[in-house]
Every structure is written in C-alpha cells, then in structure tokens.
Design an enzyme around this catalytic site. Structure first.
Site, PDB file in Angstrom:
ATOM      1  N   ASP A  78       1.477 -16.255 -53.634  1.00 36.60           N
ATOM      2  CA  ASP A  78       1.327 -17.165 -52.532  1.00 36.60           C
ATOM      3  C   ASP A  78       0.142 -17.993 -52.215  1.00 36.60           C
ATOM      4  O   ASP A  78       0.180 -19.234 -51.705  1.00 36.60           O
ATOM      5  CB  ASP A  78       1.770 -16.394 -51.214  1.00 36.60           C
ATOM      6  CG  ASP A  78       3.295 -16.320 -51.239  1.00 36.60           C
ATOM      7  OD1 ASP A  78       4.206 -16.435 -52.017  1.00 36.60           O
ATOM      8  OD2 ASP A  78       3.611 -15.206 -50.088  1.00 36.60           O
ATOM      9  N   GLY A  79      -1.079 -17.384 -52.557  1.00 39.32           N
ATOM     10  CA  GLY A  79      -2.149 -18.171 -52.334  1.00 39.32           C
ATOM     11  C   GLY A  79      -2.357 -19.156 -53.133  1.00 39.32           C
ATOM     12  O   GLY A  79      -2.955 -20.326 -52.831  1.00 39.32           O
ATOM     13  N   ASN A 147       0.011 -22.373 -43.573  1.00 38.72           N
ATOM     14  CA  ASN A 147       0.318 -21.112 -43.064  1.00 38.72           C
ATOM     15  C   ASN A 147      -0.341 -20.818 -41.623  1.00 38.72           C
ATOM     16  O   ASN A 147       0.492 -20.834 -40.680  1.00 38.72           O
ATOM     17  CB  ASN A 147      -0.311 -19.981 -43.799  1.00 38.72           C
ATOM     18  CG  ASN A 147       0.928 -19.218 -44.669  1.00 38.72           C
ATOM     19  OD1 ASN A 147       2.144 -19.582 -44.424  1.00 38.72           O
ATOM     20  ND2 ASN A 147       0.550 -18.437 -45.580  1.00 38.72           N
ATOM     21  N   ASP A 148      -1.384 -21.162 -41.428  1.00 36.77           N
ATOM     22  CA  ASP A 148      -2.100 -20.528 -40.281  1.00 36.77           C
ATOM     23  C   ASP A 148      -3.658 -21.341 -40.256  1.00 36.77           C
ATOM     24  O   ASP A 148      -4.234 -21.563 -41.113  1.00 36.77           O
ATOM     25  CB  ASP A 148      -2.081 -19.095 -39.677  1.00 36.77           C
ATOM     26  CG  ASP A 148      -2.611 -18.514 -40.820  1.00 36.77           C
ATOM     27  OD1 ASP A 148      -3.677 -18.528 -41.508  1.00 36.77           O
ATOM     28  OD2 ASP A 148      -2.131 -17.328 -41.182  1.00 36.77           O
ATOM     29  N   TYR A 190      -0.471 -13.515 -41.903  1.00 34.99           N
ATOM     30  CA  TYR A 190      -1.378 -13.004 -40.615  1.00 34.99           C
ATOM     31  C   TYR A 190      -0.546 -12.528 -39.455  1.00 34.99           C
ATOM     32  O   TYR A 190      -0.779 -11.574 -38.694  1.00 34.99           O
ATOM     33  CB  TYR A 190      -2.571 -13.567 -40.671  1.00 34.99           C
ATOM     34  CG  TYR A 190      -3.649 -12.938 -39.757  1.00 34.99           C
ATOM     35  CD1 TYR A 190      -3.617 -11.434 -39.627  1.00 34.99           C
ATOM     36  CD2 TYR A 190      -4.751 -13.625 -39.466  1.00 34.99           C
ATOM     37  CE1 TYR A 190      -4.694 -11.034 -39.011  1.00 34.99           C
ATOM     38  CE2 TYR A 190      -5.880 -13.018 -38.720  1.00 34.99           C
ATOM     39  CZ  TYR A 190      -5.888 -11.698 -38.565  1.00 34.99           C
ATOM     40  OH  TYR A 190      -7.037 -10.790 -37.780  1.00 34.99           O
ATOM     41  N   ASN A 191       0.118 -13.678 -38.803  1.00 33.57           N
ATOM     42  CA  ASN A 191       0.811 -13.595 -37.686  1.00 33.57           C
ATOM     43  C   ASN A 191       1.713 -12.242 -37.449  1.00 33.57           C
ATOM     44  O   ASN A 191       1.700 -11.793 -36.483  1.00 33.57           O
ATOM     45  CB  ASN A 191       1.769 -14.829 -37.386  1.00 33.57           C
ATOM     46  CG  ASN A 191       2.639 -14.783 -36.387  1.00 33.57           C
ATOM     47  OD1 ASN A 191       2.206 -14.660 -35.080  1.00 33.57           O
ATOM     48  ND2 ASN A 191       3.892 -14.535 -36.514  1.00 33.57           N
ATOM     49  N   SER A 193       1.467  -9.501 -39.184  1.00 36.87           N
ATOM     50  CA  SER A 193       0.711  -8.478 -39.363  1.00 36.87           C
ATOM     51  C   SER A 193       0.099  -7.852 -38.080  1.00 36.87           C
ATOM     52  O   SER A 193      -0.338  -6.704 -37.854  1.00 36.87           O
ATOM     53  CB  SER A 193      -0.608  -8.468 -40.423  1.00 36.87           C
ATOM     54  OG  SER A 193      -1.424  -9.472 -40.081  1.00 36.87           O
ATOM     55  N   ALA A 212      -5.674  -8.666 -31.222  1.00 40.62           N
ATOM     56  CA  ALA A 212      -6.304  -7.323 -30.779  1.00 40.62           C
ATOM     57  C   ALA A 212      -6.839  -7.879 -29.306  1.00 40.62           C
ATOM     58  O   ALA A 212      -8.191  -7.760 -28.893  1.00 40.62           O
ATOM     59  CB  ALA A 212      -7.525  -6.796 -31.410  1.00 40.62           C
ATOM     60  N   GLN A 246      -8.351 -19.672 -46.841  1.00 34.87           N
ATOM     61  CA  GLN A 246      -9.051 -20.144 -47.940  1.00 34.87           C
ATOM     62  C   GLN A 246     -10.523 -21.138 -47.490  1.00 34.87           C
ATOM     63  O   GLN A 246     -11.368 -20.995 -48.180  1.00 34.87           O
ATOM     64  CB  GLN A 246      -8.165 -21.291 -48.623  1.00 34.87           C
ATOM     65  CG  GLN A 246      -6.934 -20.311 -49.250  1.00 34.87           C
ATOM     66  CD  GLN A 246      -6.149 -21.171 -50.016  1.00 34.87           C
ATOM     67  OE1 GLN A 246      -6.092 -22.429 -49.828  1.00 34.87           O
ATOM     68  NE2 GLN A 246      -5.188 -20.723 -50.828  1.00 34.87           N
TER      69      GLN A 246
END
Length: 288
Positions: A78-79, A147-148, A190-191, A193, A212, A246
């Site tokens: 995916d990266g 992605n984000d 990441y969202n 996770s 967090a 990245q």
C-alpha cells in the site's frame, strides 16, 4: 448482491507503466515476469527511472511515463501505491496495485491473479474507482494526500493544543497527541487504529479523528468534503504535519493548516470481482 456499476473504460490498452517498491532490487524477477505477461498480449511495458536504476535497467521519469502509458502499475504494498497515486494524480492515469506486502487494503491483486486480470483487461472486464483526495497548505507548502494528513505534537513528553475552524467559524479545540484528517480511502489506515470510523471509499467526506484526546468528549467527526477545515497550532512548541506517512512539514505556533477536497480524483483500477466489504472481512478477520 449489489453489483457496482462502472461506465469508465480505457481505450485499447497498448502501453503500461510500472513502478517498483523502492530499495527492493529482488523485485527484478517479478518485474520481468510482469513484463513477459503483458508483452505476450502485445502490450508494451515501460519502467519508471528509479525502479529501473534499482534493477540495472532503462527507465523514464514518472512524468514521461504518465504521458506514454494508458495506466500505471504499482508493485509492492500500500505504501508504494500511495506514493505512485500522489505523484501521478494530475495526469489522471488509473493505477493498479499488485500486492507483495502483507495487509494490502489498496493493492488489488497478487501475482497469481495477474494472467486472469490481463485477459479480463483485454475484454473490458474491470472497473475504475474515482477516489477523493485532500489538499493541504501550510505556509507556502501545498500537498496532496490520498490517505490522510496528520497533525502531531513535536515532543512525546507533552500534548498539543489545536484550534479548529470550519469555513472560517470556530468549532473545536483539540488537546492531546494530535488530529488525523482522513479521506474515506484512508479511513482503514491510521484513522482506524485510533478508533475512527470506517467510511466507504467512494464517499465524499472528511473524517476528523483526535489522537489520544485529553477530554473524553472528543469524538471522531465525519463531515461533507465541501467545507474548508483550518487547524491553528496553539502549542508553543509547534507541530509536525505528516502527509500519507511519507512527507513531513514543520508548523510553528500560531500557524495554520488549511485543508480542502482536491479538484481531481485518484483513479484506481480493480478486478471486477473486487468487493470492498469482502476486503474488510478478509483483512480485518471479521467473523473469526
């Protein structure tokens, strides 16, 4: 079962461009196999220059490649696909991901499936998804994320304070480790996770998820992508902005990050058999 309809097709595929996962010279044999499969079907194969240097072959810059080919193939995980999409989206070339990694939410096929895919490609049996991208700007830097975009604290020893506006009007203050602004495609990255929602990838929406948070009342927010979102860094230590995991930009106190929907979309080339919910079931092991 509902079948996704798609009317976008490629015209008479003659040329494909390949980008290999960086720092992986062992992919030479994989590339030669891919090249052989396409050339057997009278489809020309061109290699990106960094990939070519890695395996001691001849190649073209990504810009030259995009001008020559009908679609691109990302070989890796995916990266690798994220990088190819972000660098090529202005050329509006579809990207096919061949998965040599582990999880593979974005990469569509494995090497064993490639011969059948090429056969289907010649018979126009495939689909092209148009995926939303987001644009961000900070200072004079502009960037695009598939992605984000993550706004994170600089120091692990302290939390960060971020004030947020939607279309110029204040709506929240985040205090914690940071904030993720995700596309629907990136909702499973990441969202996910940090407890953010999974959003169907063809949805037109932003997902804003605190990381967090200090307050238990802070929750992920899904909103239409027509808004402009602005995040102002209140923390004296500043912050870092990470794009698709990245690229990294530093942001100082009182500087802002503005985020909008991009004016172009990423085109993803898929097997007609691909079903997003089956991918979720497989990758997340739902029901096991």
């Amino acid at each position: 079962m509902r079948i996704e309809k798609n009317f976008e097709q490629l015209d008479n595929v003659k040329n494909v461009g390949i980008v290999l996962r960086p720092s992986s010279p062992e992919l030479k044999s994989t590339y030669l196999k891919i090249k052989e499969l396409f050339e057997n079907e009278k489809i020309n194969v061109f290699l990106e220059e960094n990939s070519a240097q890695m395996i001691s072959d001849n190649g073209y810059s990504l810009e030259e490649l995009c001008l020559k080919v009908d679609f691109l193939i990302s070989v890796g995980g995916d990266g690798t696909l994220l990088s190819v999409v972000r660098k090529s989206f202005n050329f509006e070339k579809p990207v096919l991901g061949i998965n040599l990694g582990t999880l593979g939410f974005l990469t569509d096929i494995c090497m064993e499936q490639l011969p059948k895919f090429i056969e289907d490609l010649k018979n126009n049996i495939y689909k092209i998804d148009n995926r939303m991208l987001i644009e961000g700007s900070v200072n004079l830097n502009k960037f695009v994320a598939f992605n984000d975009i993550v706004i994170s604290r600089k120091s692990i020893s302290s939390m960060i304070k971020i004030k947020a506006k939607i279309d110029g009007k204040a709506f929240n203050t985040y205090y914690g480790d940071g904030v993720i602004i995700s596309t629907p495609t990136g909702s499973t990255a990441y969202n996910l996770s940090v407890g953010g929602p999974i959003v169907y990838p063809l949805t037109k929406a932003f997902i804003v998820t605190p990381v967090a948070p200090h307050s238990l009342t802070q929750r992920p927010l899904v909103m239409p992508a027509d808004f402009e979102i602005e995040f102002k860094i209140v923390d004296t230590q500043g912050a870092v902005v990470i794009v698709d995991g990245q690229d990294i930009y530093e942001v100082e106190q009182n500087q802002s990050i503005k985020i909008n929907i991009a004016n172009k979309k990423a085109k993803m080339l898929h097997r007609i058999q691909r079903n997003y919910f089956e991918v979720l079931n497989e990758k997340l092991r739902w029901g096991n």
